[in-house]
Design a protein around this motif. Sequence first.
Motif: not given
Length: 170
Positions: A115-140
Amino acid sequence: MPAPMFPANAHRYDPYRTFKFQVSIEGKTIAGLSKMGALKRTTEVVKWRSAGSNSSQTVNPGGSAFEAVTLEQGLSHDKIFEEWANSVHNVAEGDGGISLKNFRRTVVVTVLNQQGTPAITYTLKKAWVSEFNALPELDANNMNTVGIQSITIQHEGFIRDEAVGEPAET
C-alpha cells in the motif's frame, strides 16, 4: 505454535516484497532508483584451543565488516549520484578535490508494504561513494535497453529504526 510473522496484521502470511522501497541521501529521496544491493554484515570467526583440550576448539566472534552497497538509478538529469561522487573526488579540483565536510552522508532505506506505507527502515552510518558509473555501455544496435547509472557506497554499519513499526493494513 510458531510466533506470528506479523503481530499487528494476523491475517498476513506473505513477507514484504522487494520492489517497493525508497532510499534517501541526506533527506533527499533518490528519483528513478531501480535497484539496491543487500545490506550485509559479516563477523569473523576466531578459533582457538585450550591447552590440554586438543580434541575440540572453541569459536568466538571477531571483528565485523559491512559490505558495500550498490544503488542503480535510471539515467536522467538527476545529479544526486554525480554530486556525491564528486564530493569524494572532484576531477575539476585536482588532488585536493575531496570535500572533507560533505563526502560522508546519511543514507536511509525504507521498505514499503504494497500500500506504499513504510514498514521497515534502516539507516546507513557514515556512507561515502567508492565507485561511480556515470554512463552505461552505449549500444546503437539495442533500442530496448534503459540507461542505468550507479554508485557503490561504503559505510560503517546500519541500524534499524525501531520507530518504524509494522503498519496496520486494511
